[in-house]
Scaffold this motif. Structure first.
Motif, PDB file in Angstrom:
ATOM      1  N   ILE A 155       2.327   1.856  -3.387  1.00 34.42           N
ATOM      2  CA  ILE A 155       1.328   2.458  -4.292  1.00 34.42           C
ATOM      3  C   ILE A 155       1.245   3.963  -4.033  1.00 34.42           C
ATOM      4  O   ILE A 155       1.275   4.788  -4.963  1.00 34.42           O
ATOM      5  CB  ILE A 155      -0.050   1.811  -4.076  1.00 34.42           C
ATOM      6  N   GLU A 156       1.165   4.320  -2.757  1.00 35.50           N
ATOM      7  CA  GLU A 156       1.059   5.740  -2.425  1.00 35.50           C
ATOM      8  C   GLU A 156       2.295   6.497  -2.919  1.00 35.50           C
ATOM      9  O   GLU A 156       2.189   7.580  -3.498  1.00 35.50           O
ATOM     10  CB  GLU A 156       0.877   5.908  -0.924  1.00 35.50           C
ATOM     11  N   ALA A 165      -0.371  14.704   1.792  1.00 32.31           N
ATOM     12  CA  ALA A 165      -0.766  13.316   1.555  1.00 32.31           C
ATOM     13  C   ALA A 165       0.192  12.364   2.249  1.00 32.31           C
ATOM     14  O   ALA A 165      -0.220  11.304   2.734  1.00 32.31           O
ATOM     15  CB  ALA A 165      -0.819  13.044   0.063  1.00 32.31           C
ATOM     16  N   VAL A 224       2.150   7.220  -6.564  1.00 33.58           N
ATOM     17  CA  VAL A 224       1.269   8.343  -6.907  1.00 33.58           C
ATOM     18  C   VAL A 224       1.957   9.669  -6.577  1.00 33.58           C
ATOM     19  O   VAL A 224       1.903  10.629  -7.356  1.00 33.58           O
ATOM     20  CB  VAL A 224      -0.076   8.213  -6.165  1.00 33.58           C
ATOM     21  N   TYR A 225       2.658   9.702  -5.448  1.00 34.03           N
ATOM     22  CA  TYR A 225       3.344  10.947  -5.093  1.00 34.03           C
ATOM     23  C   TYR A 225       4.409  11.289  -6.129  1.00 34.03           C
ATOM     24  O   TYR A 225       4.581  12.452  -6.494  1.00 34.03           O
ATOM     25  CB  TYR A 225       4.003  10.840  -3.715  1.00 34.03           C
ATOM     26  N   PHE A 282       4.405  10.511  -9.235  1.00 32.88           N
ATOM     27  CA  PHE A 282       3.722  11.031 -10.425  1.00 32.88           C
ATOM     28  C   PHE A 282       3.315  12.483 -10.218  1.00 32.88           C
ATOM     29  O   PHE A 282       3.501  13.323 -11.096  1.00 32.88           O
ATOM     30  CB  PHE A 282       2.488  10.176 -10.708  1.00 32.88           C
ATOM     31  N   LEU A 320       0.842  -1.210   0.000  1.00 32.41           N
ATOM     32  CA  LEU A 320       0.000   0.000   0.000  1.00 32.41           C
ATOM     33  C   LEU A 320       0.868   1.247   0.000  1.00 32.41           C
ATOM     34  O   LEU A 320       0.615   2.214  -0.730  1.00 32.41           O
ATOM     35  CB  LEU A 320      -0.903  -0.035   1.224  1.00 32.41           C
TER      36      LEU A 320
END
Lengths: 556, 152, 126
Positions: free
Chosen positions: C37-38, C91, C41-42, C44, C34
């Motif tokens: 994945i986070e 985030a 995204v960061y 990106f 998890l």
């Protein structure tokens, strides 16, 4: 003099920020108060939540009387006091509360007050004494988060509030520290974190396309981008807008438990303490899910203005129909009462999505009405189910025969909510189903009315099963039911946790098994909610007068 | 590891410098990259280093958990009251035109941020205490059975 | 294409994280998945704030430069957009909180079951 109710220079009200701020500040000192003065902790929590409820009502009245249908409040503005750039983009954090948000905020804080009153007697029974301070801390934080989502007008603010609410709810689901609740909390957490990360993705893509985080200004820019002709440089941003829309739809579908992503809800909501189940099912999936769904799809992406709305509508409608029917069918198969209620929530979320997917003002009105009504009904159902478990330790529907005679007031309240859920006319559930059905007929989609009728029938099957067993069931015969004891062992709160040492109240505060009815503090929220269900069923005009202009504001 | 004199001494001697670094990051939060969260994490990490050098029990005696929690809540209250100051002085929440710190300063300087200074300090205090209490919560967790079954 | 290597890295990271989250039975490994994945995204998002590589062009950058109106008027000189970085920072804080709560839940689950295997921790059915 402090201008508490209207800020000096804008058309906004200080209450828009004061509601979340006072809740968050109180939450973070509440566990310290519990450390020294455990007895007054519940009263402070209830007091601050009811204070925020009164503030939310004042705010609602102010929004109703505002000329534009919304209040705009500029927090943290610059030295010069300048509000807008030359391009019309607002500076700083704009807290923008429209009628829809103010209505849901009042609902959130109102139900929060009732849940907090209910908790005072219920919670010492369910969780360890040393955790009660943290329970109230997280409860108030969760309500602060949900109220903040409703009041804000900034894409990133809503994300922060959403996480405040979500993280508190993860903690609250895990709070009983039984096997079930821990496992459910883990699943809920993983799925919730995935949904949140998609939302961040959506927000930043929206920011990349529009260059702002303000929802109202982003809406203008999205409109410019989507309507730009191919030669225009703005045309190139279209794919960003579409990607962002996709991320929001997926992320918010996960958060509001639409069909393929509904499994976490059926695990997490029954495993939480009942006061929290009521808030999770009644408010959490709505304020962090469907509320934002409506807010983004209509206010920001303008689904009703652009052609992609027409493309998305059938897709959303299919998801809605599957969610309605699937949730109802699964609910019939359940024997655990709270799990049944959780699947019923899934089905009701489908109703709301159906109203949204019609993309008409009437459908939206029905959806918002159903958000409101379902919050009342489901909170009452979960609270009365929790009261049954509190008193008797029975979670299995098959064991509930004649329980209605032991706890008449509780079961009558449960029955009122169940009737409302099925859609018996004078109650409020009928009114929202009627509004949705009328909207579906207006949109020339009679199949949706058929789906609504089938679902009402399925609702009747599983709610009448509980009500029938409770009032007209045969006397208990444990031998006939296999695994009854095992189920009770796994789920039982009152009977078994006693031996684990989860009781830590003084003797006089323990629920007395001989006493027939609940303590007054637990009964009062149930009666208030049942009365509210009747009231908003009969006087549905009051709600309509708020919701109709709210839809007009969203529809602009 | 507790027996290693080098680890013990070096970790103890490093702590003040790391805290100074964290404080510097917090105080310059208004003007440079960094701010309350990053500085707070640095300070919290300093505390974890301190607790790793001596054992956690002794470190806890130096800084009891309840004190950490009180300071943690105080951090949030600093933030909130800075914001409420705006309302009390007749403007909006978190308004920056009131200056709580008399030296108003150049924009970009240490005091150029106005009310950003107390805000970053509040955030830094809160984050530092959160990191420390998270460490405690995991390290000092007791009451765990010792099953002999291991997963892969 | 090669200029967007950071997006490709984000996609690869996302796949690794999703693989760990879905396939690995160990709860801690799921949590690591998890977090990966986070992180992807960061990555990106931060890359999208960069002017050279990013999808973010100076079309709107002009309207974003608050502190320098002159630059906004010219609207020419691109700059790295600070807002995605600020959002990612928040985030990250959130993901730290979620990870902390999830780990404490895992500790408690281990206490109940004596194992971290997700195949054995399955009391909720239906």
């Amino acid at each position: 003099m402090i201008h508490l109710f209207s800020s000096a220079s804008d058309n906004g009200s200080h209450l828009q920020v004061l509601i979340p701020v006072m809740l968050i500040c109180t939450a973070l000192v509440l566990h310290l108060i519990y450390y020294w003065r455990p007895r007054i902790c519940p009263y402070i929590a209830t007091g601050i939540i009811s204070l925020s409820f009164i503030s939310a009502l004042i705010l609602l009245v102010k929004v109703i009387h505002s000329p534009n249908g919304y209040l705009e409040y500029f927090a943290g503005h610059s030295w010069s006091g300048q509000r807008y750039l030359a391009s019309g983009q607002p500076i700083g954090i704009v807290v923008r509360t429209d009628l829809f948000g103010a209505l849901i905020a009042a609902l959130v804080t109102g139900l929060g007050t009732l849940a907090s009153i209910y908790s005072k007697h219920y919670i010492p029974h369910t969780i360890k004494t040393s955790n009660i301070g943290y329970y109230y801390c997280l409860l108030v934080l969760m309500i602060a988060g949900m109220a903040g989502i409703c009041l804000t007008g900034d894409c990133f603010n809503f994300y922060v509030f959403l996480e405040v609410a979500s993280i508190s709810s993860y903690g609250l689901v895990a709070m009983p520290q039984t096997k079930q609740s821990l496992e459910a909390a883990f699943k809920y957490m993983v799925v919730g974190a995935l949904g949140s990360i998609l939302l961040v993705f959506g927000i930043v893509l929206l920011f990349s396309a529009t260059g702002t985080l303000n929802m109202a200004y982003a809406a203008q820019q999205v409109h410019k981008i989507v309507t730009a002709p191919p030669g225009n440089p703005l045309h190139n941003f279209r794919h960003l807008v579409f990607a962002s829309l996709g991320m929001f739809i997926i992320g918010l579908s996960v958060k509001s438990a639409f069909f393929p992503a509904h499994a976490w809800l059926a695990d997490a909501h029954p495993a939480a303490p009942s006061s929290i189940s009521a808030l999770l099912s009644g408010l959490m999936v709505k304020s962090t899910g469907v509320f934002l769904f409506i807010r983004f799809l209509f206010t920001v992406f303008g689904l009703h203005k652009h052609e992609y709305g027409m493309l998305l509508a059938p897709l959303l409608m299919i998801i809605a129909v599957i969610t309605i029917l699937g949730g109802s069918v699964f609910a019939i198969a359940q024997n655990d009462i709270k799990r049944m209620l959780a699947y019923s929530t899934v089905a009701q979320m489908g109703y709301i999505l159906m109203g949204v997917s019609l993309i008409s003002p009437a459908g939206l009105e029905g959806a918002i009405l159903h958000i409101f009504n379902h919050a009342l009904m489901k909170s009452l159902l979960f609270m009365s189910a929790g009261a049954l478990i509190y008193k008797t330790g029975i979670r299995d529907i098959r064991e509930m025969s004649r329980i209605g005679y032991r706890m008449p007031v509780t079961m009558v309240c449960f029955t009122v909510a169940a009737m409302s859920m099925i859609g018996i006319p004078p109650l409020n559930g009928f009114m929202s189903k009627w509004a949705l059905a009328k909207a579906a007929l207006d949109a020339n989609l009679p199949m949706l009315v058929v789906v609504l009728l089938i679902s009402s029938l399925l609702n009747a099957v599983y709610y009448f099963r509980v009500v029938g067993t409770a009032f007209f069931g045969r006397a208990q015969q444990h031998e006939e039911i296999p695994h009854a004891d095992i189920i009770r062992n796994n789920h039982g709160h009152s009977l078994l946790q006693n031996s684990y040492g989860y009781y830590s109240l003084a003797d006089k505060d323990r629920p007395n098994e001989n006493e027939q009815e609940l303590p007054w503090g637990m009964l009062m929220p149930l009666i208030i909610l049942a009365a509210a269900i009747l009231f908003f069923g009969v006087k549905v005009g009051i709600l309509r007068e708020i919701i109709r202009p709210a839809v007009q504001v969203l529809w602009r | 590891m507790n027996n290693s004199l080098i680890v013990k001494v070096v970790s103890q001697k490093m702590v003040p410098f790391i805290i100074m670094l964290g404080a510097s990051i917090i105080l310059h939060g208004a003007a440079t990259p960094g701010g309350g969260f990053q500085g707070g994490v640095v300070i919290g990490a300093a505390y974890i280093l301190f607790a790793l050098g001596i054992d956690a029990k002794t470190a806890r005696l130096r800084l009891p958990v309840i004190k950490v929690k009180i300071v943690e809540s105080a951090g949030v209250l600093i933030y909130a009251f800075t914001g409420l100051g705006g309302i009390l002085l007749g403007s909006n929440f978190l308004a920056n035109k009131i200056v709580l710190f008399p030296p108003q300063g150049e924009p970009g300087g240490l005091f150029g941020g106005g009310t950003l200074i107390p805000i970053t300090i509040g955030v830094g205090i809160h984050v530092a205490c959160t990191v420390a209490s998270l460490y405690y919560a995991f390290v000092e967790y007791e009451g765990e059975p010792k099953p002999d079954k291991e997963t892969e | 294409m090669i200029a967007r290597f950071d997006y490709i890295a984000a996609v690869i990271l996302f796949s690794i994280g999703l693989y760990a989250l879905v396939v690995k039975p160990n709860l801690i490994k799921k949590l690591i998945g998890l977090n990966i994945i986070e992180t992807s995204v960061y990555l990106f998002l931060i890359a999208s704030g960069d002017v050279r590589l990013g999808i973010y062009t100076n079309q709107w950058a002009a309207s974003n430069v608050i502190d320098n109106p002159q630059r906004a008027v010219q609207g020419l000189e691109p700059m790295i957009n600070p807002i995605p970085s600020a959002l990612v920072l928040t985030a990250i804080v959130v993901s730290v909180c979620v990870t902390a709560i999830a780990l404490s839940v895992v500790v408690k689950l281990y206490q109940h079951y004596g194992t971290l295997d997700a195949r054995e921790i399955a009391s909720l059915k239906g």
